[in-house]
Scaffold this active site. Structure first.
Site, mmCIF file in Angstrom:
data_model
loop_
_atom_site.group_PDB
_atom_site.id
_atom_site.type_symbol
_atom_site.label_atom_id
_atom_site.label_comp_id
_atom_site.label_asym_id
_atom_site.label_seq_id
_atom_site.Cartn_x
_atom_site.Cartn_y
_atom_site.Cartn_z
ATOM 1 N N GLU A 74 0.836 -1.223 0.000
ATOM 2 C CA GLU A 74 0.000 0.000 0.000
ATOM 3 C C GLU A 74 0.864 1.265 0.000
ATOM 4 O O GLU A 74 0.603 2.230 0.709
ATOM 5 C CB GLU A 74 -1.010 -0.037 1.148
ATOM 6 C CG GLU A 74 -1.957 -1.221 0.935
ATOM 7 C CD GLU A 74 -3.339 -1.072 1.512
ATOM 8 O OE1 GLU A 74 -3.756 0.063 1.804
ATOM 9 O OE2 GLU A 74 -4.004 -2.108 1.629
HETATM 10 C C1 LIG Z 1 2.397 -9.738 0.461
HETATM 11 C C2 LIG Z 1 2.010 -8.642 -0.504
HETATM 12 C C3 LIG Z 1 0.683 -8.302 -0.643
HETATM 13 C C4 LIG Z 1 0.311 -7.316 -1.561
HETATM 14 N N1 LIG Z 1 -1.021 -7.039 -1.732
HETATM 15 C C5 LIG Z 1 -1.392 -6.222 -2.756
HETATM 16 C C6 LIG Z 1 -2.774 -6.089 -3.100
HETATM 17 O O1 LIG Z 1 -3.666 -6.680 -2.469
HETATM 18 N N2 LIG Z 1 -3.101 -5.308 -4.163
HETATM 19 C C7 LIG Z 1 -2.156 -4.649 -4.897
HETATM 20 O O2 LIG Z 1 -2.521 -3.956 -5.844
HETATM 21 N N3 LIG Z 1 -0.830 -4.750 -4.579
HETATM 22 C C8 LIG Z 1 -0.432 -5.522 -3.539
HETATM 23 N N4 LIG Z 1 0.902 -5.672 -3.242
HETATM 24 C C9 LIG Z 1 1.888 -4.976 -4.048
HETATM 25 C C10 LIG Z 1 2.619 -3.866 -3.295
HETATM 26 O O3 LIG Z 1 1.741 -2.791 -3.058
HETATM 27 C C11 LIG Z 1 3.866 -3.494 -4.084
HETATM 28 O O4 LIG Z 1 4.777 -4.560 -3.962
HETATM 29 C C12 LIG Z 1 4.476 -2.193 -3.620
HETATM 30 O O5 LIG Z 1 3.644 -1.110 -3.934
HETATM 31 C C13 LIG Z 1 5.854 -1.953 -4.232
HETATM 32 O O6 LIG Z 1 5.847 -2.153 -5.609
HETATM 33 P P1 LIG Z 1 6.990 -3.069 -6.291
HETATM 34 O O7 LIG Z 1 7.021 -4.360 -5.545
HETATM 35 O O8 LIG Z 1 6.733 -3.106 -7.732
HETATM 36 O O9 LIG Z 1 8.339 -2.329 -5.972
HETATM 37 P P2 LIG Z 1 8.989 -1.144 -6.878
HETATM 38 O O10 LIG Z 1 7.952 -0.144 -7.195
HETATM 39 O O11 LIG Z 1 9.733 -1.772 -7.993
HETATM 40 O O12 LIG Z 1 10.023 -0.512 -5.844
HETATM 41 C C14 LIG Z 1 11.303 -1.113 -5.579
HETATM 42 C C15 LIG Z 1 12.036 -0.236 -4.563
HETATM 43 O O13 LIG Z 1 12.252 1.061 -5.125
HETATM 44 C C16 LIG Z 1 11.708 2.061 -4.265
HETATM 45 N N5 LIG Z 1 11.174 3.145 -5.098
HETATM 46 C C17 LIG Z 1 10.365 3.050 -6.165
HETATM 47 N N6 LIG Z 1 10.065 4.262 -6.660
HETATM 48 C C18 LIG Z 1 10.708 5.163 -5.873
HETATM 49 C C19 LIG Z 1 10.801 6.592 -5.849
HETATM 50 N N7 LIG Z 1 10.128 7.361 -6.708
HETATM 51 N N8 LIG Z 1 11.565 7.169 -4.883
HETATM 52 C C20 LIG Z 1 12.243 6.397 -3.983
HETATM 53 N N9 LIG Z 1 12.175 5.066 -3.947
HETATM 54 C C21 LIG Z 1 11.420 4.450 -4.877
HETATM 55 C C22 LIG Z 1 10.609 1.356 -3.496
HETATM 56 O O14 LIG Z 1 10.313 2.021 -2.268
HETATM 57 C C23 LIG Z 1 11.217 -0.014 -3.274
HETATM 58 O O15 LIG Z 1 12.096 0.034 -2.169
HETATM 59 C C24 LIG Z 1 1.297 -6.638 -2.304
HETATM 60 C C25 LIG Z 1 2.647 -6.981 -2.145
HETATM 61 C C26 LIG Z 1 3.006 -7.979 -1.277
HETATM 62 C C27 LIG Z 1 4.471 -8.368 -1.167
#
Ligand SMILES: Cc1cc2nc3c(=O)[nH]c(=O)nc-3n(C[C@H](O)[C@H](O)[C@H](O)COP(=O)(O)OP(=O)(O)OC[C@H]3O[C@@H](n4cnc5c(N)ncnc54)[C@H](O)[C@@H]3O)c2cc1C
Length: 377
Positions: free
Chosen positions: A361
């Site tokens: 989130e």
């Molecule tokens: C157990 C679990 C349950 C989940 N449930 C849901 C759900 O029900 N529905 C749903 O839609 N999603 C869900 N998610 C997805 C979750 O919201 C995302 O994993 C999260 O938003 C991060 O996206 P990403 O994994 O693509 O990481 P990325 O966006 O690839 O980020 C990778 C890293 O880069 C950092 N980063 C990225 N952009 C920036 C920036 N502009 N400035 C600084 N740092 C940055 C991030 O903080 C992170 O540390 C779930 C994830 C998990 C693991």
């Protein structure tokens, strides 16, 4: 420790008592078994729904609890103190109801909300994709309007809490250049789900991908206007992240309670470890962290309940509460010494569960981005 809560009225006190009763009888008894076996607690969400806990912040006229956010979040905290995965899934269900409740037409609300809010149908929230998590605006799943006025959905979604189990999904997909929101059914020809992800924690509730291979959903499942999807997604997440903040506080409170109980039992150098100042102060810092984190989410919730802007405060609450949960659960393992590193005690699970709270989130980097953008206005 039973948290001594300041609640607005007798209704809220009764609701917290009911939640504690259910948490003691239904959650505490099943949590260890399901988290270890990684099995879904069949029937549990029906029990929560029947008790009225799956639609608390929504209007009573549609079967919701009509509760202020301040109270709803404290219910989530109580659930999380017993079983984080169930509290997270409850918060996600509440999030999934938001688009219809806040942006649906009168007809859509009447048609779907009563079943959603009573928990007769359980929801998931499908925004993230394999290549679009933090950068939700980069999502590529498409919804193309058919000649009959329906939508054909094509693309891959990722990380869906309750994936493959939910009866409906708040689904975000691209209509042309912009993103739209749909209330998608949980079963449709052309919709399949991946195997549950092998996660670090929250084992009892599956998280899966979803593959939309040209599945057609009815045109009246569009929520709001075409192109309004990101606005809906982000306003839902302002509320949703408060739910995660409350989950994090519940988890941290549970870790603190178990650490204090252990520190009163365990003896070294002829006295209880809580009476060694070094450890007593560690516990004091943990308690200060939990109380402060609770105050941040209550502040944001009270602003929301009063109709004030609360987006910045919601991000502060999510950031503070989840970082606190990570620190407090890690320190709880420390209090248990070597035993804390084994599965004999729950604190190791709490530490694993706290980590995800800093990620979903909106990661805590994204919360800082939101807060700094508010400051820069
Ligand atoms: C157990 C679990 C349950 C989940 N449930 C849901 C759900 O029900 N529905 C749903 O839609 N999603 C869900 N998610 C997805 C979750 O919201 C995302 O994993 C999260 O938003 C991060 O996206 P990403 O994994 O693509 O990481 P990325 O966006 O690839 O980020 C990778 C890293 O880069 C950092 N980063 C990225 N952009 C920036 C920036 N502009 N400035 C600084 N740092 C940055 C991030 O903080 C992170 O540390 C779930 C994830 C998990 C693991």
């Amino acid at each position: 420790m039973t948290v001594d809560r300041l609640l607005p009225d007798q209704d809220a006190k009764d609701l917290i008592e009911l939640t504690r009763d259910i948490a003691d009888k239904e959650l505490a008894r099943r949590v260890d078994e399901h988290e270890r076996a990684e099995t879904y607690p069949e029937g549990l969400f029906a029990t929560l729904g029947a008790a009225g806990l799956l639609g608390l912040p929504y209007p009573e006229e549609f079967g919701g609890g009509g509760q202020p956010y301040e109270v709803y979040l404290q219910v989530i905290e109580e659930l999380a103190a017993r079983w984080a995965a169930v509290a997270v899934a409850t918060s996600v269900h509440t999030l999934a109801c938001f688009p219809v409740a806040a942006y649906g037409t009168a007809e859509q609300r009447e048609r779907w909300l009563p079943d959603m809010l009573a928990g007769r149908i359980v929801g998931g929230y499908s925004l993230s994709e394999p290549q679009a998590g933090s950068d939700a605006g980069a999502l590529t799943c498409r919804a193309e309007r058919t000649e009959a006025g329906d939508y054909r959905i094509t693309g891959n979604k990722a990380w869906i809490t309750h994936g493959g189990i939910a009866d409906f999904y708040a689904l975000f997909a691209r209509t042309g250049d912009r993103i739209s929101c749909f209330l998608a059914p949980g079963a449709a020809e052309g919709l399949t789900f991946g195997r549950p992800e092998e996660k670090m924690g929250l084992h009892a509730v599956p998280t899966t991908s979803a593959h939309w291979d040209g599945a057609v959903i009815d045109g009246d499942r569009l929520i709001g206007e075409e192109g309004q999807g990101l606005q809906i997604a982000f306003s839902a997440l302002d509320s949703g992240r408060l739910g995660i903040a409350a989950c994090a506080v519940g988890l941290a409170q549970a870790a603190l309670d178990e650490a204090v109980a252990y520190a009163k039992e365990r003896q070294t150098f002829g006295k209880r470890i809580i009476d060694h100042q070094g450890l007593g102060f560690l516990l004091a810092d943990m308690a200060a962290g939990v109380d402060s984190a609770r105050a941040t989410y209550l502040d944001a919730a009270r602003r929301r309940d009063a109709g004030l802007d609360y987006g910045r405060q919601a991000s502060v609450a999510k950031l503070v509460a989840t970082d606190t949960a990570m620190k407090v659960t890690t320190d709880a393992v420390q209090v248990f010494g070597g035993y804390g590193y084994t599965r004999e005690f729950r604190v190791e699970r709490y530490m694993r569960e706290a980590k995800i709270m800093q990620i979903f989130e909106g990661t805590n980097q994204i919360q800082r981005l939101v807060i700094s953008r508010h400051l820069a206005k």
